[in-house]
Scaffold this motif. Structure first.
Motif, PDB file in Angstrom:
ATOM      1  N   TYR A  20       4.238   3.839 -13.907  1.00 36.50           N
ATOM      2  CA  TYR A  20       5.528   4.407 -13.532  1.00 36.50           C
ATOM      3  C   TYR A  20       5.813   5.664 -14.362  1.00 36.50           C
ATOM      4  O   TYR A  20       5.474   5.739 -15.545  1.00 36.50           O
ATOM      5  CB  TYR A  20       6.653   3.397 -13.775  1.00 36.50           C
ATOM      6  N   CYS A  21       6.477   6.630 -13.752  1.00 35.60           N
ATOM      7  CA  CYS A  21       6.832   7.866 -14.461  1.00 35.60           C
ATOM      8  C   CYS A  21       7.857   7.566 -15.558  1.00 35.60           C
ATOM      9  O   CYS A  21       8.598   6.584 -15.474  1.00 35.60           O
ATOM     10  CB  CYS A  21       7.432   8.882 -13.487  1.00 35.60           C
ATOM     11  N   CYS A  24      11.504   5.980 -14.900  1.00 36.31           N
ATOM     12  CA  CYS A  24      11.553   5.360 -13.569  1.00 36.31           C
ATOM     13  C   CYS A  24      12.254   4.006 -13.634  1.00 36.31           C
ATOM     14  O   CYS A  24      11.998   3.191 -14.512  1.00 36.31           O
ATOM     15  CB  CYS A  24      10.131   5.175 -13.052  1.00 36.31           C
ATOM     16  N   HIS A  26      11.864   1.563 -11.622  1.00 37.35           N
ATOM     17  CA  HIS A  26      11.002   0.454 -11.197  1.00 37.35           C
ATOM     18  C   HIS A  26      10.596  -0.427 -12.376  1.00 37.35           C
ATOM     19  O   HIS A  26      10.454  -1.642 -12.228  1.00 37.35           O
ATOM     20  CB  HIS A  26       9.741   0.983 -10.510  1.00 37.35           C
ATOM     21  N   CYS A  54       5.712   3.522  -4.791  1.00 36.22           N
ATOM     22  CA  CYS A  54       5.715   3.187  -6.216  1.00 36.22           C
ATOM     23  C   CYS A  54       5.913   1.687  -6.437  1.00 36.22           C
ATOM     24  O   CYS A  54       5.366   1.116  -7.379  1.00 36.22           O
ATOM     25  CB  CYS A  54       6.799   3.978  -6.931  1.00 36.22           C
ATOM     26  N   ASN A 124      15.936   4.510  -4.722  1.00 40.14           N
ATOM     27  CA  ASN A 124      16.088   5.704  -5.551  1.00 40.14           C
ATOM     28  C   ASN A 124      16.402   6.953  -4.720  1.00 40.14           C
ATOM     29  O   ASN A 124      16.382   8.065  -5.240  1.00 40.14           O
ATOM     30  CB  ASN A 124      14.850   5.931  -6.430  1.00 40.14           C
ATOM     31  N   GLY A 128       9.489   8.612  -3.402  1.00 37.46           N
ATOM     32  CA  GLY A 128       9.060   9.054  -4.727  1.00 37.46           C
ATOM     33  C   GLY A 128       7.577   9.334  -4.841  1.00 37.46           C
ATOM     34  O   GLY A 128       7.165  10.341  -5.421  1.00 37.46           O
ATOM     35  N   CYS A 215      15.120   8.232 -10.092  1.00 35.68           N
ATOM     36  CA  CYS A 215      13.744   8.708  -9.935  1.00 35.68           C
ATOM     37  C   CYS A 215      13.695  10.123 -10.502  1.00 35.68           C
ATOM     38  O   CYS A 215      13.817  11.104  -9.769  1.00 35.68           O
ATOM     39  CB  CYS A 215      13.329   8.700  -8.463  1.00 35.68           C
TER      40      CYS A 215
END
Length: 253
Positions: A20-21, A24, A26, A54, A124, A128, A215
């Protein structure tokens, strides 16, 4: 420091580095789902049905069985699995793009069936993974890679309010929208996600939790500003609340 491996190692896969960025939402939701499964003692009979996007990475970080469904079809896969293995716990995990764009028909019919399945939709407001395109939940005026001047209602319609569409369905027994914008919001989301799994454990019917998250990458914002947006603009339109809670009913025979 608390020994997280000892406390959550049975469900959370702490040996995996997250994809995950930074910032994020998530990651928070995945953690809350894992905690709910662990606390209810259902790990050995739980299976995750993930969508494309994602959210499809979520099962990489949980030590449970999983099926990767075709785009938008997680609810239908979950119905098939639940019919074949009714004693097992099945949940879907996917983003707003997968769940309420190509997957909206599957989602609504799954909810209307009222089968004991749990759905977690992580909203989000963008696609994404594929570059930040407009999704069905993109806010009015929101700039994305496909709405460079902002989402315009006369052309792209209104952002979709998914739980509100399910509220009148008698088979939906737990229905909520939560947020991860603040620690207080995260605690509320944790409670709702656990209740959504309890609803299935009790055999009551369908359970759905939408979680609004930031996001930063898709929105091209820094982490701090993306969380502020989540707690303000997103929460103003997607109002966090519990729409329906019938989890205190006795088990269906």
């Amino acid at each position: 420091m608390e020994n997280l491996s000892a406390k959550y190692g049975k469900t959370l896969n702490l040996d995996k580095l997250t994809s995950y960025c930074p910032g994020c939402g998530h990651g928070i939701v995945t953690r809350l789902v894992a905690e709910a499964i662990e606390s209810l003692g259902i790990m050995s009979r739980t299976i995750s049905i993930v969508g494309i996007g994602c959210g499809g990475f979520s099962h990489h970080y949980m030590d449970i069985d999983a099926i990767e469904a075709t785009h938008g079809r997680s609810p239908s896969f979950a119905i098939g699995y639940k019919l074949a293995r009714p004693d097992n716990i099945v949940f879907t995990y996917a983003g707003d793009g997968d769940t309420c764009a190509i997957g909206l028909g599957d989602l609504m019919h799954a909810a209307n069936k009222g089968m004991p399945i749990t759905t977690i939709m992580v909203n989000n407001t963008v696609f994404g993974m594929t570059g930040g395109q407009m999704s069905p939940t993109t806010l009015e005026g929101q700039v994305t890679t496909t709405t460079t001047k902002g989402r315009a209602v006369p052309h792209q319609g209104y952002p979709l309010l998914v739980p509100e569409m399910m509220r009148a369905m008698p088979g939906v027994k737990y229905l909520a929208r939560e947020s991860v914008a603040t620690p207080k919001d995260v605690r509320k989301a944790k409670k709702s996600i656990r209740k959504a799994f309890e609803c299935q454990v009790k055999g009551l019917g369908y359970a759905f939790v939408e979680v609004i998250v930031p996001c930063p990458t898709g929105l091209k914002m820094n982490v701090k500003d993306s969380y502020a947006r989540c707690g303000n603009e997103m929460a103003d339109y997607f109002k966090p609340q519990v729409f329906k809670d019938e989890t205190e009913q006795s088990d269906v025979a």
